[in-house]
Design a protein around this motif. Structure first.
Motif, mmCIF file in Angstrom:
data_model
loop_
_atom_site.group_PDB
_atom_site.id
_atom_site.type_symbol
_atom_site.label_atom_id
_atom_site.label_comp_id
_atom_site.label_asym_id
_atom_site.label_seq_id
_atom_site.Cartn_x
_atom_site.Cartn_y
_atom_site.Cartn_z
ATOM 1 N N GLY A 166 0.803 -1.340 -0.128
ATOM 2 C CA GLY A 166 -0.103 0.015 -0.066
ATOM 3 C C GLY A 166 0.980 1.199 -0.060
ATOM 4 O O GLY A 166 0.501 2.385 0.276
ATOM 5 N N GLN A 167 2.071 1.173 -0.329
ATOM 6 C CA GLN A 167 3.108 2.186 -0.292
ATOM 7 C C GLN A 167 3.252 2.934 -1.697
ATOM 8 O O GLN A 167 3.190 2.153 -2.714
ATOM 9 C CB GLN A 167 4.460 1.620 0.210
ATOM 10 C CG GLN A 167 4.485 1.319 1.696
ATOM 11 C CD GLN A 167 5.730 0.633 1.821
ATOM 12 O OE1 GLN A 167 6.308 -0.104 1.054
ATOM 13 N NE2 GLN A 167 6.498 0.987 3.010
ATOM 14 N N PRO A 168 3.143 4.203 -1.736
ATOM 15 C CA PRO A 168 3.093 5.197 -2.978
ATOM 16 C C PRO A 168 4.665 4.514 -3.431
ATOM 17 O O PRO A 168 5.594 4.866 -2.693
ATOM 18 C CB PRO A 168 3.024 6.331 -2.765
ATOM 19 C CG PRO A 168 3.414 6.522 -1.561
ATOM 20 C CD PRO A 168 3.025 5.237 -0.342
ATOM 21 N N ILE A 169 4.727 4.319 -4.813
ATOM 22 C CA ILE A 169 6.085 3.958 -5.599
ATOM 23 C C ILE A 169 5.961 4.698 -6.814
ATOM 24 O O ILE A 169 4.983 5.036 -7.527
ATOM 25 C CB ILE A 169 6.410 2.940 -5.592
ATOM 26 C CG1 ILE A 169 5.103 1.843 -6.276
ATOM 27 C CG2 ILE A 169 6.531 1.866 -4.199
ATOM 28 C CD1 ILE A 169 5.515 0.445 -6.670
ATOM 29 N N GLY A 170 7.178 4.904 -7.384
ATOM 30 C CA GLY A 170 7.318 5.594 -8.595
ATOM 31 C C GLY A 170 6.895 4.908 -9.745
ATOM 32 O O GLY A 170 6.869 3.485 -9.831
ATOM 33 N N ASP A 171 6.449 5.157 -10.938
ATOM 34 C CA ASP A 171 5.853 4.725 -12.230
ATOM 35 C C ASP A 171 7.175 3.788 -12.883
ATOM 36 O O ASP A 171 8.506 4.320 -12.651
ATOM 37 C CB ASP A 171 5.458 5.526 -13.118
ATOM 38 C CG ASP A 171 4.209 6.220 -12.693
ATOM 39 O OD1 ASP A 171 3.445 5.745 -11.907
ATOM 40 O OD2 ASP A 171 3.943 7.538 -13.414
ATOM 41 N N ILE A 172 6.802 2.641 -13.323
ATOM 42 C CA ILE A 172 8.041 2.043 -13.919
ATOM 43 C C ILE A 172 8.108 2.759 -15.107
ATOM 44 O O ILE A 172 7.444 3.240 -16.036
ATOM 45 C CB ILE A 172 7.284 0.586 -14.392
ATOM 46 C CG1 ILE A 172 6.922 -0.230 -13.156
ATOM 47 C CG2 ILE A 172 8.315 -0.087 -15.454
ATOM 48 C CD1 ILE A 172 8.128 -0.867 -12.502
ATOM 49 N N VAL A 173 9.736 2.983 -15.625
ATOM 50 C CA VAL A 173 10.132 3.414 -16.560
ATOM 51 C C VAL A 173 10.317 2.412 -17.602
ATOM 52 O O VAL A 173 11.092 1.475 -17.736
ATOM 53 C CB VAL A 173 11.585 4.069 -16.280
ATOM 54 C CG1 VAL A 173 12.109 4.709 -17.527
ATOM 55 C CG2 VAL A 173 11.569 4.946 -15.197
ATOM 56 N N GLN A 174 9.452 2.352 -18.676
ATOM 57 C CA GLN A 174 9.237 1.490 -19.777
ATOM 58 C C GLN A 174 10.188 1.438 -20.394
ATOM 59 O O GLN A 174 10.785 2.619 -21.173
ATOM 60 C CB GLN A 174 7.996 1.931 -20.426
ATOM 61 C CG GLN A 174 6.743 1.820 -19.529
ATOM 62 C CD GLN A 174 6.209 0.487 -18.898
ATOM 63 O OE1 GLN A 174 6.769 -0.626 -19.633
ATOM 64 N NE2 GLN A 174 5.467 0.241 -17.878
#
Length: 241
Positions: free
Chosen positions: A7-15
């Protein structure tokens, strides 16, 4: 932004992310100038002569070295810096199209530094322009050539500019070139025995399309009259901050 299984906010995957290569270009060619890897035999004497036109040495105030008392000491400095790969120094050599008195001469230096491929981050720094380069189209194009190489040729995500927070001309140059201000690092270092707060700026790959268009448009020959005066000012700063 995403959320992980906790439930922790994390950065978007760098595609499709792959770390870019370390810059290796020996020459970057533009219309008004070209950048050549710094060479003591080729550039030191020309650079020293051009720098000597700054008679009060004010262009060196915020750099950790200089002014240099004689050609021999400057040649020694250039020799050391030419062997470095981080920072990686280039000489700015003006061309016929520059439209000023210094043709095919080295009139300034700048470098890549803090080259961090794993993070996709790289910085421009050690910028020293002689009076022959200051406020010339080639001065802006030299910055554009470095930017274009890291974003377009190599695929970096972030391009940084840092300077003494008291260096008003450097701060103005960063903003004019499209860098976004990111903050002030207090008591970041000591330079020539003085405290230095460091102002941080950056262009990201998200900002780059706007910055590239603005710089390309400004540098086009149609934007200058027969006296090399700009018709329209440069507006490179992206809307996002």
């Amino acid at each position: 932004m995403g959320v992980n299984e906790l439930g922790q906010p994390i950065g978007d995957i760098v595609q499709g992310w792959t770390a870019p290569a370390v810059p290796s270009a020996t020459v970057l060619k533009g219309h008004y100038c070209r950048l050549e890897r710094l060479d003591p035999e080729k550039h030191a004497e020309q650079l020293f002569a051009a720098d000597s036109l700054d008679t009060d040495g004010g262009s060196w105030t915020y750099l950790p070295y200089g002014p240099f008392r004689d050609l021999a000491s400057y040649q020694d400095w250039v020799t050391v810096k030419s062997r470095s790969t981080d920072p990686m120094f280039y000489a700015v050599v003006t061309t016929d199209a520059a439209g000023d008195a210094a043709v095919d001469a080295a009139v300034g230096v700048l470098s890549y530094l803090r080259i961090t491929p794993a993070a996709g981050s790289i910085e421009v720094g050690h910028v020293h322009y002689s009076p022959l380069l200051q406020r010339q189209r080639a001065a802006t194009e030299a910055q554009f050539l470095l930017m274009h190489h890291v974003f377009e040729d190599l695929g970096y995500r972030r391009y940084e500019w840092k300077c003494d927070a008291l260096n008003a001309p450097s701060r103005a140059a960063a903003q004019r070139l499209g860098f976004c201000y990111e903050g002030r690092f207090r008591q970041a270092t000591v330079v020539k025995g003085r405290n230095r707060d460091t102002a941080w700026y950056a262009i990201t790959d998200i900002d780059w399309p706007h910055v590239q268009h603005a710089l390309t448009t400004w540098l086009h020959s149609d934007n200058f009259d027969e006296f090399a005066r700009q018709r329209e000012p440069l507006r490179a700063r992206p809307e996002r901050t």
